[in-house]
Design a protein around this motif. Structure first.
Motif: not given
Length: 117
Positions: A46-50, A56-62, A83-89
């Motif tokens: 739940d904390e991670l989802e928050q 879950r934007p395409l081509r953007q860090c969530a 469907q995934a979230w994406r994270l920047c470095g």
């Protein structure tokens, strides 16, 4: 993949029943490198989802909305939801270093595991 450690990858709480936790997958944009053994207890999920947010934007860090490419971002999602979230470095390092199962920790400046001397 079989999970033999039934402790939360973040807080180390024992996940005693299937509905007490969430299995998750993460990979660096290429499915062959995926790790499908992730397990978080319900409160940590739940904390991670928050932190990640609803959409879950395409081509953007969530987290910060920085532009990312498919293969230069970490993809995170539930095992039962493709469907995934994406994270920047920067946020990838923060996420991975928050998992007790990731050792050694990543260097936030170089985005690499420390060199073995």
């Amino acid at each position: 993949m079989t999970i033999t450690d039934l402790h939360c990858d973040h807080c180390d709480r024992f996940v005693s029943a299937p509905d007490a936790g969430v299995r998750f997958v993460y990979h660096p944009g290429r499915a062959q490198f995926r790790d499908s053994s992730g397990l978080l207890c319900a409160p940590c999920w739940d904390e991670l989802e928050q932190w990640l947010g609803q959409d879950r934007p395409l081509r953007q860090c969530a987290v910060c909305r920085e532009q990312v490419t498919r293969e230069q971002s970490l993809h995170v999602h539930r095992v039962d939801d493709a469907q995934a979230w994406r994270l920047c470095g920067r946020h990838t390092v923060e996420f991975l270093n928050g998992l007790r199962t990731v050792e050694p920790k990543l260097d936030s400046a170089t985005f690499r595991f420390p060199a073995q001397e």
